[in-house]
Design a protein around this motif. Sequence first.
Motif, PDB file in Angstrom:
ATOM      1  N   GLY A  81       0.796  -1.209   0.000  1.00  0.00           N
ATOM      2  CA  GLY A  81       0.000   0.000   0.000  1.00  0.00           C
ATOM      3  C   GLY A  81       0.837   1.271   0.000  1.00  0.00           C
ATOM      4  N   TYR A  82       0.152   2.379   0.207  1.00  0.00           N
ATOM      5  CA  TYR A  82       0.787   3.691   0.178  1.00  0.00           C
ATOM      6  C   TYR A  82       1.208   4.176   1.560  1.00  0.00           C
ATOM      7  N   VAL A  83       0.691   3.557   2.604  1.00  0.00           N
ATOM      8  CA  VAL A  83       0.942   4.029   3.972  1.00  0.00           C
ATOM      9  C   VAL A  83       2.070   3.199   4.580  1.00  0.00           C
ATOM     10  N   PRO A  84       3.235   3.779   4.833  1.00  0.00           N
ATOM     11  CA  PRO A  84       4.395   2.993   5.291  1.00  0.00           C
ATOM     12  C   PRO A  84       4.305   2.589   6.762  1.00  0.00           C
ATOM     13  N   ILE A  85       3.191   2.005   7.126  1.00  0.00           N
ATOM     14  CA  ILE A  85       3.046   1.508   8.495  1.00  0.00           C
ATOM     15  C   ILE A  85       1.922   0.485   8.509  1.00  0.00           C
ATOM     16  N   GLY A  86       2.098  -0.545   9.300  1.00  0.00           N
ATOM     17  CA  GLY A  86       1.037  -1.526   9.473  1.00  0.00           C
ATOM     18  C   GLY A  86       0.974  -2.583   8.390  1.00  0.00           C
ATOM     19  N   GLY A  87      -0.052  -3.394   8.482  1.00  0.00           N
ATOM     20  CA  GLY A  87      -0.278  -4.490   7.561  1.00  0.00           C
ATOM     21  C   GLY A  87      -1.360  -5.384   8.124  1.00  0.00           C
ATOM     22  N   TYR A  88      -1.906  -6.258   7.305  1.00  0.00           N
ATOM     23  CA  TYR A  88      -2.944  -7.161   7.802  1.00  0.00           C
ATOM     24  C   TYR A  88      -3.079  -8.356   6.872  1.00  0.00           C
ATOM     25  N   VAL A  89      -3.694  -9.408   7.413  1.00  0.00           N
ATOM     26  CA  VAL A  89      -4.009 -10.601   6.647  1.00  0.00           C
ATOM     27  C   VAL A  89      -5.527 -10.742   6.617  1.00  0.00           C
ATOM     28  N   LYS A  90      -6.081 -10.961   5.438  1.00  0.00           N
ATOM     29  CA  LYS A  90      -7.523 -11.134   5.290  1.00  0.00           C
ATOM     30  C   LYS A  90      -7.812 -12.557   4.847  1.00  0.00           C
ATOM     31  N   THR A  91      -8.497 -13.301   5.687  1.00  0.00           N
ATOM     32  CA  THR A  91      -8.895 -14.653   5.325  1.00  0.00           C
ATOM     33  C   THR A  91     -10.320 -14.630   4.794  1.00  0.00           C
ATOM     34  N   LEU A  92     -10.677 -15.645   4.052  1.00  0.00           N
ATOM     35  CA  LEU A  92     -12.021 -15.748   3.491  1.00  0.00           C
ATOM     36  C   LEU A  92     -13.044 -15.730   4.620  1.00  0.00           C
ATOM     37  N   GLY A  93     -14.006 -14.810   4.529  1.00  0.00           N
ATOM     38  CA  GLY A  93     -15.074 -14.743   5.526  1.00  0.00           C
ATOM     39  C   GLY A  93     -14.661 -14.151   6.850  1.00  0.00           C
ATOM     40  N   ALA A  94     -13.508 -13.474   6.908  1.00  0.00           N
ATOM     41  CA  ALA A  94     -13.028 -12.927   8.178  1.00  0.00           C
ATOM     42  C   ALA A  94     -14.018 -11.945   8.785  1.00  0.00           C
ATOM     43  N   GLU A  95     -14.751 -11.223   7.927  1.00  0.00           N
ATOM     44  CA  GLU A  95     -15.690 -10.217   8.416  1.00  0.00           C
ATOM     45  C   GLU A  95     -17.061 -10.817   8.753  1.00  0.00           C
ATOM     46  N   ASP A  96     -17.187 -12.139   8.595  1.00  0.00           N
ATOM     47  CA  ASP A  96     -18.492 -12.789   8.776  1.00  0.00           C
ATOM     48  C   ASP A  96     -18.626 -13.525  10.104  1.00  0.00           C
ATOM     49  N   TYR A  97     -17.718 -13.246  11.035  1.00  0.00           N
ATOM     50  CA  TYR A  97     -17.720 -14.014  12.283  1.00  0.00           C
ATOM     51  C   TYR A  97     -19.041 -13.873  13.029  1.00  0.00           C
ATOM     52  N   LEU A 118     -22.014 -13.558  11.775  1.00  0.00           N
ATOM     53  CA  LEU A 118     -23.173 -14.084  11.055  1.00  0.00           C
ATOM     54  C   LEU A 118     -23.625 -15.426  11.623  1.00  0.00           C
ATOM     55  N   SER A 119     -24.901 -15.659  11.516  1.00  0.00           N
ATOM     56  CA  SER A 119     -25.449 -16.962  11.906  1.00  0.00           C
ATOM     57  C   SER A 119     -25.101 -17.982  10.828  1.00  0.00           C
ATOM     58  N   GLN A 120     -25.298 -19.267  11.145  1.00  0.00           N
ATOM     59  CA  GLN A 120     -24.997 -20.305  10.164  1.00  0.00           C
ATOM     60  C   GLN A 120     -25.885 -20.161   8.930  1.00  0.00           C
ATOM     61  N   GLN A 121     -27.129 -19.733   9.140  1.00  0.00           N
ATOM     62  CA  GLN A 121     -28.028 -19.541   8.007  1.00  0.00           C
ATOM     63  C   GLN A 121     -27.507 -18.432   7.089  1.00  0.00           C
ATOM     64  N   GLU A 122     -27.036 -17.344   7.685  1.00  0.00           N
ATOM     65  CA  GLU A 122     -26.500 -16.231   6.894  1.00  0.00           C
ATOM     66  C   GLU A 122     -25.227 -16.633   6.162  1.00  0.00           C
ATOM     67  N   ILE A 123     -24.407 -17.470   6.816  1.00  0.00           N
ATOM     68  CA  ILE A 123     -23.179 -17.957   6.172  1.00  0.00           C
ATOM     69  C   ILE A 123     -23.530 -18.859   4.995  1.00  0.00           C
ATOM     70  N   ASP A 124     -24.564 -19.708   5.158  1.00  0.00           N
ATOM     71  CA  ASP A 124     -25.010 -20.590   4.066  1.00  0.00           C
ATOM     72  C   ASP A 124     -25.468 -19.779   2.861  1.00  0.00           C
ATOM     73  N   GLU A 125     -26.099 -18.637   3.131  1.00  0.00           N
ATOM     74  CA  GLU A 125     -26.584 -17.775   2.055  1.00  0.00           C
ATOM     75  C   GLU A 125     -25.442 -17.050   1.348  1.00  0.00           C
ATOM     76  N   LYS A 126     -24.372 -16.743   2.087  1.00  0.00           N
ATOM     77  CA  LYS A 126     -23.271 -15.954   1.530  1.00  0.00           C
ATOM     78  C   LYS A 126     -22.187 -16.819   0.899  1.00  0.00           C
ATOM     79  N   HIS A 127     -21.912 -17.992   1.473  1.00  0.00           N
ATOM     80  CA  HIS A 127     -20.815 -18.835   0.989  1.00  0.00           C
ATOM     81  C   HIS A 127     -21.343 -20.211   0.586  1.00  0.00           C
ATOM     82  N   SER A 128     -20.796 -20.731  -0.481  1.00  0.00           N
ATOM     83  CA  SER A 128     -21.161 -22.083  -0.901  1.00  0.00           C
ATOM     84  C   SER A 128     -20.595 -23.098   0.082  1.00  0.00           C
TER      85      SER A 128
END
Length: 370
Positions: free
Chosen positions: A65-81, A83-93
Amino acid sequence: MLLYLISFLVLFSFIVIIHEYGHYYFAKKAGAKVEQFFIFGLPYFNLNKEFLGWNDKDGTRWSIGYVPIGGYVKTLGAEDYHLSQQEIDEKHSKEDQKYLIYNKKYYQKVLYALGGPLANFLSAILVFSLIFVFIGKDVTPFSINEVVKDSPAEKAGLMAGDKILSIEGNKVENIQDVSKYIRTSTGDKIEITIQRYSENKKILVQPNEIFDQDNLIKKRTKKRVIGIVIAYSTDQKVKKQFGPVEAITLAVKEVFFVCKQILIFIGQLLTGSADISQLSGPVGIAKMTGEAAKLGFLTFVTVFAYISISLGLMNLLPIPLLDGGIIVLFTIEKIIGGKIKKEYLEVYSRIGLTFIMFLTVFALYSDLFI
């Protein structure tokens, strides 16, 4: 000022990248899909704009990136913690759900959360080990050269010529250890084991506390002193280099010692007995790294190791949003046998965010006004 800023950005960025690689490594080992490894950016405040990037064979996007500080790792569905199982079923195969880190076994999820702090600890151990192997450790003989009149040391019975063997149970191996162990002691009295002629004696000393200028963090801090002057017993300094196994053992002991001191300080903060002049925030760390850079590469990488330990340990605290807080969530879910309700997760996250913001403001106050 520019040196402080550049040194801080370089050091902190390396520490964060190492931390995030730990998460990346254990996510991959668990069979989770890592969508992105972002260097020099943050996943919020619109600081994740990519300057340069490429995809590897597993589909992970490696971004700079452009900001010379920090960093992160993004895993699949990291932002979906949340969500209910039903919502996860609707969003992910069903196929994609096999690659969600939150659907992995308990031990794999815990290792994923531990990965960042573990990488910080291992990098510090590596730095210390390399120093002990290639540069060595000062083992020049020394003794008490002078005892200040009417000082705590004189009142306790310490004398010129005494050789200090240990302080508070910590073996004293070089002249630097004396001030380190006195400064980090916490009891009303300090137990010092000395050798006087051929006899070993234990002496209890009640230290004085004074305010003194710390040249590395450029602020006045409270220090414990007992009123002795230490001097080398020979004119020529002696450095001992160690083999790999012994060097790693010494490095692990140093990491353990630093962690213990940090935990003691946190305990003192919680009980209101801590000396907050010892607390450093972003400004204090920037000053420290700048001064370390002036003193040379060895001092700079040593400071890197100590800050890496601090970051790793702080992330292990059971505070929401930190790695330790995530492990707490995983553990609760393991105990109850299901997901925590969304509304509870939101409250938990707010508590963590509030605490982190308060701690940041408190550290800045310590940097600027204490």
